[in-house]
Design a protein around this motif. Structure first.
Motif, PDB file in Angstrom:
ATOM      1  N   GLY A 140       0.799  -1.091   0.006  1.00 47.30           N
ATOM      2  CA  GLY A 140      -0.166   0.008   0.168  1.00 47.30           C
ATOM      3  C   GLY A 140       0.829   1.291  -0.223  1.00 47.30           C
ATOM      4  N   GLU A 141       0.195   2.495   0.314  1.00 49.96           N
ATOM      5  CA  GLU A 141       0.841   3.737   0.497  1.00 49.96           C
ATOM      6  C   GLU A 141       0.668   4.239   1.685  1.00 49.96           C
ATOM      7  N   HIS A 142       1.664   5.221   2.118  1.00 49.10           N
ATOM      8  CA  HIS A 142       1.326   5.860   3.456  1.00 49.10           C
ATOM      9  C   HIS A 142       1.797   7.576   3.141  1.00 49.10           C
ATOM     10  N   THR A 143       0.824   8.312   3.203  1.00 48.72           N
ATOM     11  CA  THR A 143       1.163   9.744   3.346  1.00 48.72           C
ATOM     12  C   THR A 143       1.057  10.510   4.466  1.00 48.72           C
ATOM     13  N   ARG A 144       2.208  10.999   5.112  1.00 48.68           N
ATOM     14  CA  ARG A 144       2.041  11.749   6.212  1.00 48.68           C
ATOM     15  C   ARG A 144       2.191  13.330   6.037  1.00 48.68           C
ATOM     16  N   PHE A 145       1.485  14.038   6.668  1.00 48.53           N
ATOM     17  CA  PHE A 145       1.365  15.586   6.670  1.00 48.53           C
ATOM     18  C   PHE A 145       1.766  16.157   7.826  1.00 48.53           C
ATOM     19  N   SER A 146       2.781  16.931   7.829  1.00 46.63           N
ATOM     20  CA  SER A 146       3.284  17.783   8.948  1.00 46.63           C
ATOM     21  C   SER A 146       3.472  19.141   8.739  1.00 46.63           C
ATOM     22  N   LYS A 147       3.123  19.865   9.962  1.00 43.89           N
ATOM     23  CA  LYS A 147       3.419  21.353   9.885  1.00 43.89           C
ATOM     24  C   LYS A 147       4.365  22.077  10.551  1.00 43.89           C
ATOM     25  N   GLU A 148       5.167  22.881  10.287  1.00 42.76           N
ATOM     26  CA  GLU A 148       6.358  23.509  10.891  1.00 42.76           C
ATOM     27  C   GLU A 148       5.767  23.957  12.124  1.00 42.76           C
ATOM     28  N   GLY A 149       6.334  23.603  13.502  1.00 46.40           N
ATOM     29  CA  GLY A 149       6.035  24.147  14.526  1.00 46.40           C
ATOM     30  C   GLY A 149       4.834  23.348  15.270  1.00 46.40           C
ATOM     31  N   SER A 150       4.320  22.415  14.647  1.00 45.32           N
ATOM     32  CA  SER A 150       3.017  21.641  15.322  1.00 45.32           C
ATOM     33  C   SER A 150       3.487  20.217  15.721  1.00 45.32           C
ATOM     34  N   LYS A 151       3.053  19.885  16.836  1.00 46.68           N
ATOM     35  CA  LYS A 151       3.315  18.459  17.133  1.00 46.68           C
ATOM     36  C   LYS A 151       2.377  17.551  16.483  1.00 46.68           C
ATOM     37  N   THR A 152       1.494  17.795  15.892  1.00 48.90           N
ATOM     38  CA  THR A 152       0.195  17.075  15.257  1.00 48.90           C
ATOM     39  C   THR A 152       0.879  16.668  13.878  1.00 48.90           C
ATOM     40  N   ILE A 153       0.487  15.378  13.603  1.00 47.12           N
ATOM     41  CA  ILE A 153       0.601  14.809  12.340  1.00 47.12           C
ATOM     42  C   ILE A 153      -0.793  14.215  11.690  1.00 47.12           C
ATOM     43  N   VAL A 154      -0.923  14.222  10.582  1.00 46.25           N
ATOM     44  CA  VAL A 154      -1.909  13.686   9.760  1.00 46.25           C
ATOM     45  C   VAL A 154      -1.635  12.689   8.988  1.00 46.25           C
ATOM     46  N   SER A 155      -1.783  11.708   9.011  1.00 48.56           N
ATOM     47  CA  SER A 155      -1.412  10.497   8.253  1.00 48.56           C
ATOM     48  C   SER A 155      -2.409   9.650   7.397  1.00 48.56           C
ATOM     49  N   ILE A 156      -2.593   9.339   6.229  1.00 39.51           N
ATOM     50  CA  ILE A 156      -3.440   8.498   5.645  1.00 39.51           C
ATOM     51  C   ILE A 156      -2.635   7.468   5.145  1.00 39.51           C
ATOM     52  N   ARG A 157      -3.210   6.106   5.151  1.00 39.08           N
ATOM     53  CA  ARG A 157      -2.429   5.085   4.432  1.00 39.08           C
ATOM     54  C   ARG A 157      -3.470   3.935   4.060  1.00 39.08           C
ATOM     55  N   TYR A 158      -3.073   3.037   3.206  1.00 41.60           N
ATOM     56  CA  TYR A 158      -3.985   2.120   2.837  1.00 41.60           C
ATOM     57  C   TYR A 158      -2.845   0.699   2.948  1.00 41.60           C
ATOM     58  N   PHE A 159      -3.355  -0.449   3.725  1.00 41.52           N
ATOM     59  CA  PHE A 159      -2.497  -1.570   3.858  1.00 41.52           C
ATOM     60  C   PHE A 159      -3.210  -2.694   3.949  1.00 41.52           C
ATOM     61  N   LYS A 160      -2.697  -3.682   4.152  1.00 39.05           N
ATOM     62  CA  LYS A 160      -3.532  -4.994   4.349  1.00 39.05           C
ATOM     63  C   LYS A 160      -2.952  -5.493   5.801  1.00 39.05           C
ATOM     64  N   ASP A 161      -3.866  -5.813   6.529  1.00 41.39           N
ATOM     65  CA  ASP A 161      -3.675  -6.480   7.758  1.00 41.39           C
ATOM     66  C   ASP A 161      -4.049  -7.789   7.640  1.00 41.39           C
ATOM     67  N   GLU A 162      -5.552  -7.974   8.368  1.00 37.58           N
ATOM     68  CA  GLU A 162      -6.190  -9.074   8.381  1.00 37.58           C
ATOM     69  C   GLU A 162      -6.905  -8.720   6.845  1.00 37.58           C
ATOM     70  N   TYR A 163      -7.246  -7.597   6.376  1.00 36.31           N
ATOM     71  CA  TYR A 163      -8.017  -7.242   5.287  1.00 36.31           C
ATOM     72  C   TYR A 163      -7.704  -5.768   4.838  1.00 36.31           C
ATOM     73  N   TRP A 164      -7.702  -5.514   3.597  1.00 39.46           N
ATOM     74  CA  TRP A 164      -7.391  -4.278   3.135  1.00 39.46           C
ATOM     75  C   TRP A 164      -8.167  -3.160   3.549  1.00 39.46           C
ATOM     76  N   GLN A 165      -7.454  -2.159   4.068  1.00 40.73           N
ATOM     77  CA  GLN A 165      -8.227  -1.050   4.615  1.00 40.73           C
ATOM     78  C   GLN A 165      -7.508   0.385   4.425  1.00 40.73           C
ATOM     79  N   THR A 166      -7.958   1.332   4.767  1.00 40.04           N
ATOM     80  CA  THR A 166      -7.522   2.615   4.649  1.00 40.04           C
ATOM     81  C   THR A 166      -7.580   3.379   5.929  1.00 40.04           C
ATOM     82  N   ALA A 167      -6.533   3.804   6.456  1.00 41.04           N
ATOM     83  CA  ALA A 167      -6.708   4.569   7.880  1.00 41.04           C
ATOM     84  C   ALA A 167      -6.170   5.767   8.116  1.00 41.04           C
TER      85      ALA A 167
END
Length: 181
Positions: A140-167
Motif C-alpha cells: 500500500g501507500e502511506h502519506t504523512r502530513f506535518s506542519k512546521e511548529g506543530s506536534k500534530t501529524i495527519v497520516s493517511i495510508r492503505y495497507f493489508k492486515d487481516e483485510y485491506w483497509q485505509t486508515a
C-alpha cells in the motif's frame, strides 16, 4: 391475502398495508443510520476542528468511553463520511490520537479510498502542511502530513492486515513511528 380488483378501496388499503410493512422492514434492517453526504468544505471544517482539538485530547469529539489493557477508546465524530469507524485512542503513555478506518474488499478499493482521502487532505491542509509518501510492506501507500511548529501529524495510508483497509490518523508524531503493514 386475497386482492379484490373489483373493490378499489380494498385493493388500495391492501397495497398501503403491504407498502407500510415493506418500509418498516427496510427501515429496521440496518443497524446504523445512513450518514449524510458532506461537502468537501464541511469535511475540511471537521478536519481542522479535529486537528485544533488534538492538544486538548480531542474534547468534544469523544463519546462512549471503553477501557482496554493498553488504551482507553472513545467512539468519535466521523470526519470522512465514507469511513466505517472513527475513534479517539488514549494510549497508556498519555498520548491521544484520532483514528478512522475504511474497510475494503481488495487492494483496488483500499487504494481508491486512500486516493480520495489523500486528495481531500491535500486540498484542506493547504501548502503550509508538507507531505511525504512511502510504500507499506503490504504493497500500500502511506502519506504523512506535518506542519512546521506543530506536534500534530495527519497520516493517511492503505495497507493489508487481516483485510485491506485505509486508515486516517491525527495525533502525535511519536505514535506514527510504528512499523507499517
Amino acid at each position: 391475502m386475497k386482492f379484490n380488483l373489483s373493490n378499489p378501496a380494498g385493493f388500495t388499503q391492501s397495497m398501503l398495508l403491504i407498502s407500510a410493512f415493506a418500509f418498516l422492514s427496510a427501515s429496521c434492517s440496518t443497524l446504523e443510520p445512513k450518514r449524510e453526504a458532506m461537502s468537501e468544505e464541511e469535511i475540511c471544517a471537521q478536519l481542522h476542528g479535529i486537528i485544533d482539538a488534538h492538544p486538548n485530547e480531542f474534547v468534544g469529539y469523544k463519546e462512549n468511553k471503553r477501557f482496554t489493557r493498553r488504551m482507553t477508546i472513545w467512539d468519535a465524530t466521523v470526519s470522512f463520511p465514507e469511513a466505517d469507524d472513527c475513534q479517539v485512542w488514549e494510549w497508556s503513555d498519555g498520548l491521544d490520537n484520532y483514528f478512522c478506518e475504511w474497510k475494503a474488499d481488495d487492494i483496488n478499493g483500499a487504494k481508491a479510498d486512500f486516493q480520495k482521502a489523500e486528495g481531500i487532505l491535500k486540498r484542506c491542509l493547504g501548502p503550509q502542511w508538507t507531505h511525504q509518501t512511502n510504500t507499506t510492506t503490504s504493497g500500500g501507500e502511506h502519506t504523512r502530513f506535518s506542519k512546521e511548529g506543530s506536534k500534530t501529524i495527519v497520516s493517511i495510508r492503505y495497507f493489508k492486515d487481516e483485510y485491506w483497509q485505509t486508515a486516517l490518523y491525527i495525533g502525535d508524531k511519536s505514535n506514527v513511528n510504528t512499523p507499517l503493514q
